[in-house]
Design an enzyme around this catalytic site. Structure first.
Site, mmCIF file in Angstrom:
data_model
loop_
_atom_site.group_PDB
_atom_site.id
_atom_site.type_symbol
_atom_site.label_atom_id
_atom_site.label_comp_id
_atom_site.label_asym_id
_atom_site.label_seq_id
_atom_site.Cartn_x
_atom_site.Cartn_y
_atom_site.Cartn_z
ATOM 1 N N LYS A 295 10.056 -3.411 -2.308
ATOM 2 C CA LYS A 295 10.065 -4.565 -2.423
ATOM 3 C C LYS A 295 8.704 -4.313 -4.125
ATOM 4 O O LYS A 295 9.299 -5.398 -5.468
ATOM 5 C CB LYS A 295 9.297 -5.492 -1.720
ATOM 6 C CG LYS A 295 9.393 -5.849 -0.356
ATOM 7 C CD LYS A 295 10.789 -6.773 -0.689
ATOM 8 C CE LYS A 295 11.794 -7.562 0.375
ATOM 9 N NZ LYS A 295 12.438 -7.865 0.333
ATOM 10 N N SER B 6 8.224 -9.864 -1.195
ATOM 11 C CA SER B 6 7.185 -10.294 -0.156
ATOM 12 C C SER B 6 5.337 -10.267 -0.485
ATOM 13 O O SER B 6 5.285 -9.416 -0.970
ATOM 14 C CB SER B 6 7.543 -9.065 0.551
ATOM 15 O OG SER B 6 5.988 -8.984 1.916
ATOM 16 N N TYR C 251 9.817 0.357 2.998
ATOM 17 C CA TYR C 251 10.464 -0.712 3.117
ATOM 18 C C TYR C 251 9.349 -1.338 1.886
ATOM 19 O O TYR C 251 9.275 -2.389 1.036
ATOM 20 C CB TYR C 251 9.991 -1.939 4.153
ATOM 21 C CG TYR C 251 10.121 -3.125 4.505
ATOM 22 C CD1 TYR C 251 11.809 -3.903 3.713
ATOM 23 C CD2 TYR C 251 9.350 -3.665 4.156
ATOM 24 C CE1 TYR C 251 11.215 -4.963 3.685
ATOM 25 C CE2 TYR C 251 8.776 -5.662 4.015
ATOM 26 C CZ TYR C 251 10.156 -5.523 3.526
ATOM 27 O OH TYR C 251 10.162 -7.190 3.260
ATOM 28 N N LEU D 70 5.357 -10.881 15.004
ATOM 29 C CA LEU D 70 5.026 -11.581 16.630
ATOM 30 C C LEU D 70 6.025 -12.639 16.913
ATOM 31 O O LEU D 70 6.264 -12.898 18.737
ATOM 32 C CB LEU D 70 3.651 -11.885 15.836
ATOM 33 C CG LEU D 70 3.040 -12.848 16.803
ATOM 34 C CD1 LEU D 70 2.444 -12.061 17.971
ATOM 35 C CD2 LEU D 70 1.727 -13.721 16.140
#
Ligand code: WQD
Length: 343
Positions: free
Chosen positions: A158, A129, A154, A205
């Site tokens: 990654k 990410s 989180y 979003l």
């Protein structure tokens, strides 16, 4: 038709996993999916079959179950690669239940790599990410930008998983790996049969926009219009999920056909364009003809102001480039939402 090879897709019923499974099947790969359905639905397997005409083999279990995973590898001895999507991914939730995130996202990675080594499966693509960059000092952000202290458990998983993969490869184990650092995937398959399916109230979003437009949510909150961006709202690099899915095909093929052993690489997977929240709203209204009910509220804790990708290295090395426009992304997300709710 002879398959090009069998690929394990973990998290294959999820948003990005399902789109990647479709692309893999359409490119002639045989796909086997492991998913515990913790954040996805089994009907996605039917939908993948509807789109491709081929039903991927589906194993429902948790990657934390080492013995089951061992039996899986024993049964599927001829895998050419693994694409690892399965993970918990809610930033806010990870702050509430960090240990769940650490166990779930890290131990599963270790389990997979240990068994890949045991069963001599060498090619591994990992879902990373852009969150690893935090707020970059320079934009667009390149792969060589420093990894910043993570904003959430989180995000930290990654970063750690990238290191687990890199360290395993550098230890001399017979593994080659690529981490794909995704920017903001949105949109849905043009068939309208698969798409993003968040449980409960969406925190991202795009699903919040589509759910507001169809009346499931009353109003979209725009988190802040006082950032130092041209229109005051945050900027992200939104990428169509099908473009993102295609990046996995070139990544796994780069590994399968690579001559060099013990190679670890990471690539930015974005479009190279940044769009503000207001621009996404405008695109949605334009592409769908729907007026969106929204209001500006306070900033959301933890949001970075702006980020978009430098995709030069991904474009050159992978020979891959995102193709779809923001309008195509917002329209496809809406078509999926409508079709799904109409069922
Ligand atoms: C996008 C923009 C919000 C909701 C996501 C994932 C994260 C990581 C990267 C994988 C921001 C604004 C949002 C709303 C809003 N993915 N917004 N109203 O935060 O960039 O991160 O991609 O690692 O896991 O969460 O994505 O879609 O939440 O927000 O105004 O109701 O939209 O402030 O500027 P984000 P997002």
């Amino acid at each position: 038709m002879n398959s090009k090879g069998k690929i394990l897709v973990t998290g294959g019923t999820g948003f990005i996993g399902s789109h990647t499974t479709v692309e893999l099947i359409q490119q002639g790969y045989e796909v086997v999916i492991i998913d515990n359905l913790s954040n996805s639905e089994e009907f996605v397997i039917d939908r993948i079959e509807q789109i491709t005409g081929i039903r991927p083999k589906f194993y429902e279990f948790d990657l934390l179950d080492f013995n089951k995973l061992d039996s899986f590898f024993k049964e599927n001895s001829n895998l050419v690669g693994v694409i690892h999507f399965a993970a918990a991914k809610a930033v806010g939730e990870s702050v509430q239940i960090p240990l769940h995130y650490y166990r779930n996202n890290l131990v599963t990675m270790v389990n997979l790599l240990e068994l890949m080594i045991k069963y001599k499966v060498t090619n591994f693509v990992f879902s990373s990410s852009c969150t690893v960059y935090g707020q970059p000092d320079e934009l667009p952000v390149t792969e060589n930008a420093p990894v910043k202290p993570a904003e959430s458990p989180y995000g930290y998983t990654k970063q750690v998983n990238e290191n687990i993969l890199k360290d395993t490869i550098h230890s001399g184990a017979d593994i080659k790996g690529i981490a794909l650092r995704y920017f903001n995937p949105i949109g849905a398959h043009h068939s309208g049969l698969i798409g993003e399916l968040p449980r409960g109230v969406p925190s991202n979003l795009m699903p919040f926009i589509t759910q507001t437009a169809n009346g499931l949510r009353e109003q979209l909150s725009v988190f802040g219009d006082d950032y130092t961006t041209p229109d005051g709202s945050c900027i992200r690099d939104y990428i169509h999920v099908v473009d993102l899915a295609k990046a996995h095909i070139v990544a796994i093929e780069r590994l399968i056909y690579a001559k060099n052993k013990n190679n670890y690489e990471m690539f930015n997977i974005g479009t190279g364009n940044g769009f503000s929240v207001f621009e996404v709203i405008k695109s949605f209204e334009k592409s769908t003809g729907k007026k969106l009910n929204y209001k500006v509220v306070a900033r959301r804790a933890g949001d970075i102001e702006q980020i978009w990708a430098d995709t030069t290295i991904a474009n050159q090395e992978l020979g891959w480039k995102a193709e779809k426009t923001l309008d195509e992304m917002t329209l496809s997300a809406w078509q999926w939402e409508q079709k799904y709710r109409a069922k």
